[in-house]
Design a protein around this motif. Structure first.
Motif, PDB file in Angstrom:
ATOM      1  N   LYS A  57       0.834  -1.213   0.000  1.00  0.00           N
ATOM      2  CA  LYS A  57       0.000   0.000   0.000  1.00  0.00           C
ATOM      3  C   LYS A  57       0.868   1.263   0.000  1.00  0.00           C
ATOM      4  O   LYS A  57       0.472   2.304  -0.497  1.00  0.00           O
ATOM      5  N   ILE A  58       2.058   1.137   0.568  1.00  0.00           N
ATOM      6  CA  ILE A  58       2.929   2.310   0.728  1.00  0.00           C
ATOM      7  C   ILE A  58       3.942   2.401  -0.419  1.00  0.00           C
ATOM      8  O   ILE A  58       4.166   3.460  -0.987  1.00  0.00           O
ATOM      9  N   ILE A  59       4.552   1.256  -0.758  1.00  0.00           N
ATOM     10  CA  ILE A  59       5.526   1.211  -1.866  1.00  0.00           C
ATOM     11  C   ILE A  59       5.044   0.086  -2.791  1.00  0.00           C
ATOM     12  O   ILE A  59       5.340  -1.094  -2.552  1.00  0.00           O
ATOM     13  N   SER A  60       4.276   0.460  -3.825  1.00  0.00           N
ATOM     14  CA  SER A  60       3.504  -0.559  -4.543  1.00  0.00           C
ATOM     15  C   SER A  60       4.373  -1.633  -5.204  1.00  0.00           C
ATOM     16  O   SER A  60       3.986  -2.788  -5.262  1.00  0.00           O
ATOM     17  N   ASP A  61       5.572  -1.263  -5.662  1.00  0.00           N
ATOM     18  CA  ASP A  61       6.394  -2.257  -6.374  1.00  0.00           C
ATOM     19  C   ASP A  61       7.502  -2.799  -5.471  1.00  0.00           C
ATOM     20  O   ASP A  61       8.532  -3.253  -5.951  1.00  0.00           O
ATOM     21  N   PHE A  62       7.297  -2.746  -4.147  1.00  0.00           N
ATOM     22  CA  PHE A  62       8.428  -3.027  -3.253  1.00  0.00           C
ATOM     23  C   PHE A  62       9.073  -4.388  -3.504  1.00  0.00           C
ATOM     24  O   PHE A  62      10.292  -4.531  -3.440  1.00  0.00           O
ATOM     25  N   ALA A  63       8.222  -5.385  -3.853  1.00  0.00           N
ATOM     26  CA  ALA A  63       8.785  -6.745  -3.970  1.00  0.00           C
ATOM     27  C   ALA A  63       9.753  -6.853  -5.142  1.00  0.00           C
ATOM     28  O   ALA A  63      10.617  -7.740  -5.153  1.00  0.00           O
ATOM     29  N   SER A  64       9.647  -5.955  -6.110  1.00  0.00           N
ATOM     30  CA  SER A  64      10.567  -6.062  -7.250  1.00  0.00           C
ATOM     31  C   SER A  64      11.879  -5.322  -6.976  1.00  0.00           C
ATOM     32  O   SER A  64      12.856  -5.516  -7.693  1.00  0.00           O
ATOM     33  N   VAL A  65      11.917  -4.486  -5.928  1.00  0.00           N
ATOM     34  CA  VAL A  65      13.158  -3.750  -5.655  1.00  0.00           C
ATOM     35  C   VAL A  65      13.775  -4.086  -4.281  1.00  0.00           C
ATOM     36  O   VAL A  65      14.977  -3.912  -4.076  1.00  0.00           O
ATOM     37  N   ALA A  66      12.964  -4.570  -3.366  1.00  0.00           N
ATOM     38  CA  ALA A  66      13.476  -4.865  -2.018  1.00  0.00           C
ATOM     39  C   ALA A  66      14.198  -6.222  -2.016  1.00  0.00           C
ATOM     40  O   ALA A  66      13.908  -7.075  -2.855  1.00  0.00           O
ATOM     41  N   PRO A  67      15.124  -6.411  -1.065  1.00  0.00           N
ATOM     42  CA  PRO A  67      15.806  -7.707  -0.982  1.00  0.00           C
ATOM     43  C   PRO A  67      14.925  -8.771  -0.327  1.00  0.00           C
ATOM     44  O   PRO A  67      15.184  -9.197   0.800  1.00  0.00           O
ATOM     45  N   VAL A  68      13.836  -9.141  -1.026  1.00  0.00           N
ATOM     46  CA  VAL A  68      13.026 -10.249  -0.504  1.00  0.00           C
ATOM     47  C   VAL A  68      13.668 -11.546  -1.003  1.00  0.00           C
ATOM     48  O   VAL A  68      14.402 -11.540  -1.986  1.00  0.00           O
ATOM     49  N   GLU A  69      13.388 -12.637  -0.332  1.00  0.00           N
ATOM     50  CA  GLU A  69      14.047 -13.903  -0.683  1.00  0.00           C
ATOM     51  C   GLU A  69      13.199 -14.687  -1.697  1.00  0.00           C
ATOM     52  O   GLU A  69      13.516 -14.713  -2.857  1.00  0.00           O
ATOM     53  N   ARG A  70      12.117 -15.304  -1.246  1.00  0.00           N
ATOM     54  CA  ARG A  70      11.271 -16.086  -2.158  1.00  0.00           C
ATOM     55  C   ARG A  70       9.795 -15.781  -1.890  1.00  0.00           C
ATOM     56  O   ARG A  70       9.415 -15.561  -0.737  1.00  0.00           O
ATOM     57  N   LYS A  71       8.990 -15.835  -2.957  1.00  0.00           N
ATOM     58  CA  LYS A  71       7.537 -15.693  -2.783  1.00  0.00           C
ATOM     59  C   LYS A  71       6.982 -17.047  -2.323  1.00  0.00           C
ATOM     60  O   LYS A  71       7.242 -18.072  -2.973  1.00  0.00           O
ATOM     61  N   VAL A  72       6.231 -17.042  -1.224  1.00  0.00           N
ATOM     62  CA  VAL A  72       5.735 -18.312  -0.674  1.00  0.00           C
ATOM     63  C   VAL A  72       4.538 -18.804  -1.490  1.00  0.00           C
ATOM     64  O   VAL A  72       3.530 -18.094  -1.608  1.00  0.00           O
ATOM     65  N   VAL A  73       4.663 -19.999  -2.056  1.00  0.00           N
ATOM     66  CA  VAL A  73       3.566 -20.559  -2.859  1.00  0.00           C
ATOM     67  C   VAL A  73       3.055 -21.872  -2.262  1.00  0.00           C
ATOM     68  O   VAL A  73       2.136 -22.489  -2.790  1.00  0.00           O
ATOM     69  N   LYS A  74       3.702 -22.281  -1.166  1.00  0.00           N
ATOM     70  CA  LYS A  74       3.358 -23.586  -0.593  1.00  0.00           C
ATOM     71  C   LYS A  74       3.373 -23.483   0.929  1.00  0.00           C
ATOM     72  O   LYS A  74       4.380 -23.053   1.499  1.00  0.00           O
ATOM     73  N   GLU A  75       2.266 -23.846   1.565  1.00  0.00           N
ATOM     74  CA  GLU A  75       2.154 -23.792   3.026  1.00  0.00           C
ATOM     75  C   GLU A  75       1.992 -25.215   3.534  1.00  0.00           C
ATOM     76  O   GLU A  75       1.182 -25.967   2.984  1.00  0.00           O
ATOM     77  N   THR A  76       2.696 -25.568   4.584  1.00  0.00           N
ATOM     78  CA  THR A  76       2.537 -26.913   5.156  1.00  0.00           C
ATOM     79  C   THR A  76       2.458 -26.823   6.676  1.00  0.00           C
ATOM     80  O   THR A  76       3.272 -26.136   7.304  1.00  0.00           O
ATOM     81  N   ILE A  77       1.466 -27.495   7.241  1.00  0.00           N
ATOM     82  CA  ILE A  77       1.377 -27.629   8.701  1.00  0.00           C
ATOM     83  C   ILE A  77       1.685 -29.093   9.013  1.00  0.00           C
ATOM     84  O   ILE A  77       1.088 -29.991   8.413  1.00  0.00           O
ATOM     85  N   THR A  78       2.604 -29.317   9.930  1.00  0.00           N
ATOM     86  CA  THR A  78       3.011 -30.691  10.246  1.00  0.00           C
ATOM     87  C   THR A  78       2.844 -30.965  11.732  1.00  0.00           C
ATOM     88  O   THR A  78       3.304 -30.169  12.557  1.00  0.00           O
ATOM     89  N   MET A  79       2.170 -32.079  12.047  1.00  0.00           N
ATOM     90  CA  MET A  79       2.078 -32.518  13.434  1.00  0.00           C
ATOM     91  C   MET A  79       3.126 -33.591  13.663  1.00  0.00           C
ATOM     92  O   MET A  79       3.184 -34.567  12.892  1.00  0.00           O
ATOM     93  N   LEU A  80       3.944 -33.381  14.688  1.00  0.00           N
ATOM     94  CA  LEU A  80       5.086 -34.274  14.903  1.00  0.00           C
ATOM     95  C   LEU A  80       4.934 -35.087  16.185  1.00  0.00           C
ATOM     96  O   LEU A  80       4.501 -34.550  17.214  1.00  0.00           O
ATOM     97  N   THR A  81       5.291 -36.375  16.112  1.00  0.00           N
ATOM     98  CA  THR A  81       5.597 -37.118  17.338  1.00  0.00           C
ATOM     99  C   THR A  81       7.088 -37.408  17.264  1.00  0.00           C
ATOM    100  O   THR A  81       7.766 -36.925  16.355  1.00  0.00           O
TER     101      THR A  81
END
Ligand SMILES: Cc1cc2nc3c(=O)[nH]c(=O)nc-3n(C[C@H](O)[C@H](O)[C@H](O)COP(=O)(O)OP(=O)(O)OC[C@H]3O[C@@H](n4cnc5c(N)ncnc54)[C@H](O)[C@@H]3O)c2cc1C
Length: 429
Positions: A57-81
Motif C-alpha cells: 500500500k505504501i511502496i507498490s512495487d516493493f517486492a521487485s526492488v526490495a531484498p526479498v528472498e522467495r515468494k511463498v507458494v506452498k504452506e505446510t502444517i506438520t504434526m510431529l511425534t
C-alpha cells in the motif's frame, strides 16, 4: 542541553520505525531515526515471512526492488511425534496474487533496505546509538537522551521492539509478564538454491513455509517453523517464556533435537549453519495492548505488542508497518495543527481501530488463551499420527474397521475433551 530539535524522533529502525520515518520524511518533516544496532536490521530477527499487503500500500512495487528472498507458494502444517509426522499441504494460485502474496525475508538485508528508503526520503538515520531515556517537560515527552546527548522533537515514536523500556518510562505500558511473550530461536542454514527447490518441490524462485506442532517443543506451548530463502533455510522454534522454566531441556538442546528429527534432518542435510539468533515475540495480542499515545509520544509495532500468532500464521511485520503508517498520518495532521498533545495524537488510535490491525487483534483475542491448552501440543498431534499409522501401516495383523480404531484413539484423549476443545478452537478463531 538539547542540541537540536526535530519534528519527530523515531527510536528503532525495524519495519515500524522505518515505515514511519519514510512517510514522515516524504511529507517534508524533519525526522531522526535512532537505531542501537550498527546498521538497521543488525539486531533484528523474524521467523521469516512478510505478508506484503501493508507495505504494498505504501511502496507498490516493493517486492521487485526490495531484498526479498522467495515468494511463498506452498504452506505446510506438520504434526510431529518423536518418530512420525502428519502434514497438510496448501497450494493456491491466490498465494501469488498482489496484496495476498507473502515473501520470505532476512532482516539484516530487508531492514537496511527499508531504512535506506527512509533516508532517501530525507530522514536522518543514526545507527549505533542507544536511546537510554526520554526527555520530559511539564509531563510531556519532548525528546530523547542517548548517553551524554539530548535531542528534542515535537513528537517521539517508540518503535524499539518487544521489550520497550522506553514505553514503560513514558508510562504507556507495564513490565512484560512471562505468559505474554515467547522466545524464538532460529538458525539460518545455507544450501544451494537448486537443492532447496528440489527438496521442497518448488519452481525456480518459489518459496515454501512450514509450521510444526507437537514433539518439536516437547509438548510445551509453541511450535517450529521452516522458511525457504534464496540460498538458505530459516529453521527455528518458538516457546512461551512461562513454559520454558518447566522444560527439562534447554532451548539449544531442543533446537538440536528438532534438527535431528527424521522429518527435518533430510531437509537440512549438508547445509551450513551461517547464523544463529534469539528474540522475544509478543504473544498476548489485544490482552497486552498498552496505551498507544500520550502527550508528545506514540508507541508502534512490537513495542505496542502488535503481533498475531494464530498457530498456523505468525504476523508482526505487516502490523508493524501498518502501525508506523497510522502513526505517521496522525503526526502529519498534528504538524498541520501544531498540536502534539495526547488529544491530537489520539488520531493514531482511531486510524488503527479502523485498520486491519485492531480488527484482526480483536478477531484473535481469545486465541492466546486457547493455546494455553497442553492437549494441542501433546495429545492431538499423537492422536492424528496414531490414526494415520492405523491407516497406512500394514503388518499382517487382522484389520479392524477404521471407525473403531479412530474411536479408540479419540477415547484416549477423552471425547468430552475433544468436543470442548474443538468448540473453543472454533470460537477462538
Ligand atoms: C522467532 C520469531 C519469528 C517471527 N516470525 C514472523 C513472521 O514470520 N512474520 C511476521 O510478520 N512476523 C514475525 N515475527 C514478528 C516480527 O519479527 C516483529 O513483529 C517485527 O519485527 C516488529 O517490528 P518492529 O519494527 O516493531 O520491531 P523490531 O523489528 O524489533 O525493531 C525494533 C528496533 O529498535 C531498535 N532498538 C531497540 N531499543 C532501542 C534503543 N533503546 N535505542 C535505539 N534503538 C533501539 C532495535 O535494535 C530494532 O532495530 C517473528 C518474531 C520472532 C522473534
Amino acid at each position: 542541553m538539547p542540541e537540536e530539535k526535530f519534528d519527530c524522533i523515531i527510536v528503532g529502525a525495524g519495519p515500524a520505525g522505518s515505515t514511519a520515518g519514510f512517510l514522515l520524511a516524504n511529507a517534508g518533516l524533519e525526522v531522526l531515526i535512532i537505531e542501537r544496532g550498527t546498521f538497521a536490521g543488525s539486531k533484528n530477527m523474524t521467523g521469516g515471512r512478510l505478508y506484503s499487503h501493508s507495505l504494498e500500500k505504501i511502496i507498490s512495487d516493493f517486492a521487485s526492488v526490495a531484498p526479498v528472498e522467495r515468494k511463498v507458494v506452498k504452506e505446510t502444517i506438520t504434526m510431529l511425534t518423536n518418530d512420525s509426522a502428519v502434514s497438510i499441504d496448501f497450494q493456491s494460485q491466490q498465494l501469488n496474487q498482489a496484496q495476498k502474496e507473502s515473501y520470505t525475508v532476512l532482516r539484516a538485508d530487508f531492514d537496511q533496505w527499508l531504512a535506506g528508503k527512509a533516508e532517501d526520503a530525507g530522514a536522518i538515520l543514526a545507527p549505533g546509538v542507544r536511546v537510554d531515556d526520554l526527555l520530559f517537560k511539564d509531563g510531556k515527552v519532548t525528546g530523547v537522551i542517548a548517553g551524554e546527548d539530548e535531542m528534542e522533537a515535537d513528537v517521539v515514536i517508540l518503535a524499539d521492539g518487544v521489550n520497550s523500556l522506553l514505553a514503560q518510562k513514558a508510562g504507556l505500558k507495564v513490565e512484560l509478564k512471562p505468559n505474554q511473550v515467547a522466545v524464538g530461536v532460529k538458525e539460518v542454514i545455507e544450501l544451494p538454491a537448486q537443492v532447496i527447490e528440489d527438496r521442497f518441490g518448488l519452481n525456480k524462485g518459489e518459496g515454501a513455509a512450514r509450521i510444526f506442532v507437537g514433539n518439536c517443543t516437547k509438548g510445551k506451548i509453541g511450535g517450529g517453523f521452516l522458511y525457504t530463502n534464496k540460498n538458505s533455510l530459516s529453521l527455528g522454534l518458538v516457546f512461551t517464556l512461562a513454559d520454558l522454566a518447566e522444560s527439562q531441556l534447554t532451548v539449544p538442546q531442543m533446537l538440536e533435537e528438532f534438527k535431528s528429527h527424521p522429518v527435518i534432518k533430510p531437509l537440512i542435510k549438508d547445509g551450513k549453519l551461517v547464523e544463529y539468533s534469539a528474540h522475544l515475540v509478543p504473544e498476548a495480542g489485544l490482552n497486552m495492548l498498552p496505551k498507544l499515545y500520550s502527550d508528545g509520544v506514540m508507541v508502534v509495532g512490537d513495542a505496542a505488542g502488535l503481533v498475531i500468532n494464530a498457530g498456523y500464521t505468525v504476523r508482526g511485520m505487516d502490523l508493524a508497518i501498518a502501525s508506523g503508517e497510522a502513526a505517521s498520518k496522525a503526526i502529519i495532521t498534528a504538524k498541520e495543527q501544531d498540536d502534539y498533545s495526547a488529544a491530537s495524537l489520539a488520531r493514531y488510535q482511531d486510524l488503527l481501530d479502523r485498520s486491519f490491525v485492531m480488527q484482526d487483534l480483536k478477531q484473535y483475542q481469545k486465541f492466546p488463551e486457547f493455546m494455553e491448552n497442553p492437549r494441542i501440543f501433546n495429545e492431538y498431534p499423537q492422536l492424528v499420527v496414531n490414526i494415520f499409522k492405523d491407516m497406512f501401516i500394514v503388518d499382517g495383523s487382522p484389520g479392524k474397521p477404521l471407525r473403531k480404531k479412530v474411536l479408540n484413539h479419540a477415547k484416549q484423549v477423552g471425547l468430552v475433551n475433544l468436543l470442548k476443545d474443538a468448540w473453543k478452537g472454533v470460537k477462538a478463531l
